[in-house]
Enzyme design. Structure first.
Site, short mmCIF file in Angstrom:
data_model
loop_
_atom_site.label_atom_id
_atom_site.label_comp_id
_atom_site.label_asym_id
_atom_site.label_seq_id
_atom_site.Cartn_x
_atom_site.Cartn_y
_atom_site.Cartn_z
N HIS A 76 2.99 -1.92 6.54
CA HIS A 76 3.61 -1.29 7.57
C HIS A 76 2.66 -1.08 8.74
CE1 HIS A 76 5.72 2.25 9.46
NE2 HIS A 76 6.69 1.68 9.11
N ASP B 167 -0.31 2.85 -0.03
CA ASP B 167 0.76 3.58 0.98
C ASP B 167 2.03 3.46 -0.04
OD1 ASP B 167 2.97 3.69 2.27
OD2 ASP B 167 2.17 2.12 3.81
N GLN C 7 7.30 3.82 0.24
CA GLN C 7 8.47 3.30 -0.44
C GLN C 7 8.75 3.22 -1.89
OE1 GLN C 7 10.90 2.57 1.32
NE2 GLN C 7 10.37 2.28 3.48
N LYS D 241 11.30 10.46 2.60
CA LYS D 241 11.83 9.23 1.76
C LYS D 241 12.04 9.31 0.32
CE LYS D 241 9.57 5.93 4.90
NZ LYS D 241 10.28 5.50 5.89
N CYS E 146 8.62 -2.50 11.33
CA CYS E 146 7.11 -1.98 11.74
C CYS E 146 6.27 -3.13 10.67
CB CYS E 146 6.88 -0.59 11.23
SG CYS E 146 7.61 0.26 12.30
N1 7TS Z 1 4.52 2.78 5.01
C1 7TS Z 1 5.77 2.22 4.43
C2 7TS Z 1 5.61 1.15 3.64
C3 7TS Z 1 6.79 2.62 5.09
O1 7TS Z 1 8.08 1.84 4.90
C4 7TS Z 1 6.94 3.60 6.19
C5 7TS Z 1 8.22 3.95 6.88
C6 7TS Z 1 5.55 4.01 6.48
C7 7TS Z 1 4.63 3.74 5.87
C8 7TS Z 1 5.46 5.46 7.39
O2 7TS Z 1 5.79 6.41 7.12
P1 7TS Z 1 6.25 7.68 7.94
O3 7TS Z 1 7.14 8.69 7.29
O4 7TS Z 1 4.95 8.26 8.09
O5 7TS Z 1 6.89 7.36 9.08
N2 7TS Z 1 9.21 2.98 7.04
C9 7TS Z 1 10.20 2.97 7.65
C10 7TS Z 1 11.27 1.77 7.58
O6 7TS Z 1 10.89 0.81 6.78
N3 7TS Z 1 12.09 2.03 8.65
O7 7TS Z 1 11.92 3.14 9.18
C11 7TS Z 1 10.58 3.66 8.74
#
Ligand code: 7TS
Length: 406
Positions: A122, A200, A203, A226, A364
């Site tokens: 991501h 990371d 997910q 999440k 992303c």
């Molecule tokens: N890493 C992964 C694998 C992700 O899916 C996401 C967010 C992030 C990092 C960033 O997370 P945040 O909470 O700091 O924003 N993924 C997604 C997505 O797949 N659609 O919207 C956000």
């Protein structure tokens, strides 16, 4: 204690119509819905305990501090960290990765060093390392993805994981492919060349049991939203000895032992990395989300989400002209697909008319999309409250779309 038989009733936002269709919420990889217990935790804090933490000696401040630090202990247990001091509250995965990139990487990397990533990261686990590389003179190196089946090409690992690699950052679960990576194996291989590991967990945190000590990672970044928790809160697990040796990345109140006009001395972790008033209410509610998920049982959550994703993969594969990404089996809680003749944004807009909430685009993951020759995919992602009937609604909606466009 939550129960699987009425899990849907725990999530108020699920019970609504979109247009005149009942909502089928399949955008959980972007953010999950919140259970009543999390909403009540927020409500309770602001109604009863609201005060700033740490610096107060009055009753409300002490209650707020106990609840905030209690949440840290709860999150440490959720990850099986060795101590609460190994959990730093952040805004989420993005901020956690940026913390390691700003603090550890700036202090430890120099020209000639290599930051290793994978092709499925991501942007949140890519751009901070690009910035760190620019700052330090280190270079980036990528472990390839095999193609549509979406696995890391582990046969390249020995060749790429040379002693110049000082840090290996990779995702536990791909947000586009649904692949679950062999984290423990990757961490062990990195350790052999002396590289630290950053996982990371955006997910995986809400979907798989996570045991940072069994995984053997040095850092683990995650987001509360999440896993049924609030937005604006998440965390970074870091191994104590690494955190204790790291400089602060932001300065301000709460992170110092002693301040003079020209110099200051820092508190140990976690305070060192939490400058300013923290996100107290959301951290406490994150603790409530941990309770909720453990109440359902994380092995059962993992099995439930995998079964739905595998069923969706199997049912969608019957649609003419569909290109499904990621492994057919052993996948995590999402499916991602494309039709050569229909744009993902059209699919998502059509599905919305059926009450089905999907996500379309590059998720992303722009470099990965480019490698796969795609501008984007449509993604359906599942959580504890989804049922096989939701997959039937998804497939029916896709069949309607195909009829319209072809
Ligand atoms: N890493 C992964 C694998 C992700 O899916 C996401 C967010 C992030 C990092 C960033 O997370 P945040 O909470 O700091 O924003 N993924 C997604 C997505 O797949 N659609 O919207 C956000």
């Amino acid at each position: 204690m939550p129960s699987w038989s009425n899990v849907r009733s725990d999530f108020p936002a699920l019970h609504q119509n979109v247009g005149n269709k009942p909502l089928v919420y399949l955008d959980n990889a972007a953010t999950t819905q919140r259970p009543q217990a999390v909403i009540e935790s927020l409500d309770h804090f602001y109604r009863c305990d609201n005060a700033n933490v740490h610096r107060g000696l009055h009753a409300l401040s002490m209650r707020a501090t106990d609840a905030y630090e209690g949440a840290r202990t709860r999150v440490a247990r959720f990850l099986n960290a060795a101590a609460p001091e190994e959990i730093i509250f952040t805004r989420g995965t993005t901020e956690s990765v940026n913390l390691v990139a700003a603090s550890w990487a700036t202090a430890n990397l120099r020209a000639g060093d290599v930051i290793m990533l994978t092709e499925m990261e991501h942007h949140s686990n890519l751009v901070p390392w690009q910035l760190a590389a620019k700052r330090t003179g280190a270079t980036l190196r990528f472990l390839p993805v095999t193609g549509d089946e979406g696995q890391l090409d582990l046969s390249q690992l020995d060749r790429l994981l040379t002693p110049e690699v000082k840090l290996f950052a990779f995702t536990h679960v791909s947000n586009t492919l649904g692949t679950i990576n062999p984290v423990a194996d990757l961490c062990a291989r990195a350790r052999k060349v002396g590289a630290i590991t950053v996982v990371d967990g955006a997910q995986s945190i809400g979907h798989l049991p996570v045991d940072v000590r069994a995984l053997g990672c040095d850092f683990f970044a995650f987001s509360g939203h999440k896993m049924g928790g609030p937005t604006g809160i998440g965390g970074l697990y870091g191994r104590r000895e690494l955190l204790d040796a790291m400089p602060p990345w932001q300065g301000g109140g709460g992170m110092i032992n002693h301040v003079d006009f020209l110099e200051s001395r820092w508190k140990p972790s976690p305070e060192r990395f939490e400058a300013g008033t923290p996100n107290i209410a959301d951290a406490i509610a994150l603790g409530a989300a941990c309770d909720y998920l453990d109440g359902l049982g994380r092995d059962r959550i993992a099995a439930h989400d995998r079964e739905l994703a595998e069923l969706a993969h199997a049912r969608l594969s019957a649609l003419p002209g569909i290109r499904l990404l990621g492994p057919a089996r052993g996948r995590s809680s999402l499916v991602s697909f494309a039709f050569t003749d229909i744009h993902a944004h059209d699919i998502v807009t059509f599905a919305d008319e059926d009450g089905v909430a999907l996500r379309g685009g590059h998720h992303c993951n722009q470099p990965l999309m480019r490698k796969l020759g795609l501008t984007g995919t449509t993604r359906a992602s599942f959580y504890v409250y989804n049922e096989t009937s939701d997959i039937e609604a998804l497939v029916a909606s896709m069949e309607r779309i195909l009829k319209f466009f072809r």
